[in-house]
Design an enzyme around this catalytic site. Sequence first.
Site, PDB file in Angstrom:
ATOM      1  N   ARG A 264       0.844  -1.191   0.000  1.00 63.63           N
ATOM      2  CA  ARG A 264       0.000   0.000   0.000  1.00 63.63           C
ATOM      3  C   ARG A 264       0.882   1.246   0.000  1.00 63.63           C
ATOM      4  O   ARG A 264       1.876   1.313   0.718  1.00 63.63           O
ATOM      5  CB  ARG A 264      -0.923   0.020   1.219  1.00 63.63           C
ATOM      6  CG  ARG A 264      -1.923  -1.143   1.220  1.00 63.63           C
ATOM      7  CD  ARG A 264      -2.849  -1.102   2.411  1.00 63.63           C
ATOM      8  NE  ARG A 264      -3.637  -2.332   2.482  1.00 63.63           N
ATOM      9  CZ  ARG A 264      -4.451  -2.631   3.486  1.00 63.63           C
ATOM     10  NH1 ARG A 264      -4.597  -1.798   4.494  1.00 63.63           N
ATOM     11  NH2 ARG A 264      -5.129  -3.771   3.480  1.00 63.63           N
ATOM     12  N   ARG A 279       2.918   1.156  10.178  1.00 62.87           N
ATOM     13  CA  ARG A 279       2.353   1.517   8.870  1.00 62.87           C
ATOM     14  C   ARG A 279       3.435   1.376   7.816  1.00 62.87           C
ATOM     15  O   ARG A 279       4.238   2.287   7.599  1.00 62.87           O
ATOM     16  CB  ARG A 279       1.796   2.943   8.906  1.00 62.87           C
ATOM     17  CG  ARG A 279       0.836   3.276   7.777  1.00 62.87           C
ATOM     18  CD  ARG A 279       0.340   4.706   7.891  1.00 62.87           C
ATOM     19  NE  ARG A 279      -0.438   4.932   9.080  1.00 62.87           N
ATOM     20  CZ  ARG A 279      -1.760   4.730   9.179  1.00 62.87           C
ATOM     21  NH1 ARG A 279      -2.431   4.314   8.129  1.00 62.87           N
ATOM     22  NH2 ARG A 279      -2.399   4.970  10.301  1.00 62.87           N
ATOM     23  N   GLU A 351      -5.117  -0.929  16.032  1.00 58.14           N
ATOM     24  CA  GLU A 351      -5.793  -1.884  15.144  1.00 58.14           C
ATOM     25  C   GLU A 351      -4.848  -2.975  14.672  1.00 58.14           C
ATOM     26  O   GLU A 351      -3.726  -2.701  14.247  1.00 58.14           O
ATOM     27  CB  GLU A 351      -6.361  -1.150  13.928  1.00 58.14           C
ATOM     28  CG  GLU A 351      -7.039  -2.077  12.928  1.00 58.14           C
ATOM     29  CD  GLU A 351      -7.183  -1.454  11.545  1.00 58.14           C
ATOM     30  OE1 GLU A 351      -7.290  -2.221  10.571  1.00 58.14           O
ATOM     31  OE2 GLU A 351      -7.154  -0.208  11.439  1.00 58.14           O
ATOM     32  N   SER A 354      -9.331  -5.801  10.840  1.00 60.64           N
ATOM     33  CA  SER A 354     -10.578  -5.133  10.504  1.00 60.64           C
ATOM     34  C   SER A 354     -11.464  -6.150   9.806  1.00 60.64           C
ATOM     35  O   SER A 354     -11.072  -6.724   8.785  1.00 60.64           O
ATOM     36  CB  SER A 354     -10.303  -3.930   9.590  1.00 60.64           C
ATOM     37  OG  SER A 354     -11.449  -3.135   9.428  1.00 60.64           O
ATOM     38  N   ARG A 393       2.099  -6.435  12.716  1.00 64.04           N
ATOM     39  CA  ARG A 393       1.604  -5.818  13.949  1.00 64.04           C
ATOM     40  C   ARG A 393       1.527  -6.843  15.082  1.00 64.04           C
ATOM     41  O   ARG A 393       1.693  -6.484  16.255  1.00 64.04           O
ATOM     42  CB  ARG A 393       0.248  -5.159  13.699  1.00 64.04           C
ATOM     43  CG  ARG A 393       0.344  -3.960  12.773  1.00 64.04           C
ATOM     44  CD  ARG A 393      -0.921  -3.137  12.730  1.00 64.04           C
ATOM     45  NE  ARG A 393      -0.776  -2.010  11.815  1.00 64.04           N
ATOM     46  CZ  ARG A 393      -1.636  -1.009  11.701  1.00 64.04           C
ATOM     47  NH1 ARG A 393      -2.723  -0.994  12.457  1.00 64.04           N
ATOM     48  NH2 ARG A 393      -1.425  -0.028  10.845  1.00 64.04           N
TER      49      ARG A 393
END
Length: 435
Positions: A264, A279, A351, A354, A393
């Site tokens: 991404r 990130r 997070e 999701s 993560r």
Amino acid sequence: MLDTRFIRENLEEVRERLAARGAARALDEFEQLDKERRAKVALMEGLRGERNRVTEQVGRLMKGGGTEAAQEFRAQSKELGEKIGELESQVAEIEPRLDLILQSVPNLPHASVPLGPDETHNVEVRRHGAPPQISGSPRDHVEIGTSLGILDLDRAAKIAGARFAVLHGLGARLERALINFMLDVQTKEHGYRETWLPVIVNNDSLYGTGQLPKFALDLFGLKDDRGFWLTPTAEVPLVNLYRQETIEPGGLPIKLTAYTSCFRSEAGSYGKDVRGLIRQHQFDKVELVKLTRPEDSYDELESLVRDAESILQKLGLHYRVVALCTGDIGFASAKTYDIEVWLPSQNRFREISSCSNCEAFQARRAHIKFKREPGAKPEFVHTLNGSGLAVGRTWLAILENYQQPDGSVEVPKVLRPYLDGLDRIEPQMNADKRG
């Protein structure tokens, strides 16, 4: 994509539900264009009916010998045909514009989604466990990983740039152990079918799951400009396995899992989470995807969330589940739960998964249908997706939550079989040192 007929017949309801997620104005141009299109179609149908009557009159006159009168009616028929052709051209110009508008309209939030404009209105549903007791000030994963010789952000930046990571030795093995552990749990305990996928996807695949055209800036496209992209998540290829297919009776639910590296660009996120692995431009993820009957999808969503939670429970990590509000759910989602893991260095939840029910939104774009019984009219499936989990993560959460006073990191018991029984990660004696 939303159903055009449903929008047309329930315009105010759709507008109200979109307003809850700050997108009501998306329908203003649609309403105007749709009215214009329907008016032209109605006029066109009227002219076609008139032309049919004129054509019939020509036939009767020709049979009766009225050739001269028939010529007048032929001229009328030609004139009507030209008007019809002009209207057809105008309708043909409007329809792509309507499609383009619909492509940018987000999904409708489910009635159970909390109302609110942003993440401050998300609602905590439950939490599991408690924060670990750490003596002194907790170190973050960058400090821990660097001191252990298992995380190298400087060399990653030299190779590729910011927001990439190199893992050495037990750091790399821990990443691989987590991937295998997650896949084993989801396949052996929860009944998902493991799939190995391409990490390059085409325009149609990204359109089917809703990333294109709206979120092109968030993606990495290949330079050859042939419509290929690096996948942002395994959700894209997993859902598109069934693009333009009709699933036969008894074939649902379909439960799939896959590990892929994901890519991404994080457009618009510069300045956020620049330190460490939170990130990244490239990261590993184990994805969960379900295709279900519409009436089953919300029960299946709750089940999918529990499947993702089980990974954190087995790892002994403190976490909470949050229902996202209308202003925070994703473009294709009708309802989303975030699972957030506790990070001691930040003294907050972050997070790590999701989980969303997209209802028929993706299926309509990708043309994925099912039959309830032989010969029945095909219906759109509902699609669900969730991370089970984001591997990087999870990696950093283990370092932070299992850090020890002597600088080592305890290995969660469920991961030890994947690391030849290793119970602790200590500074790597063979780590490459730079002077």
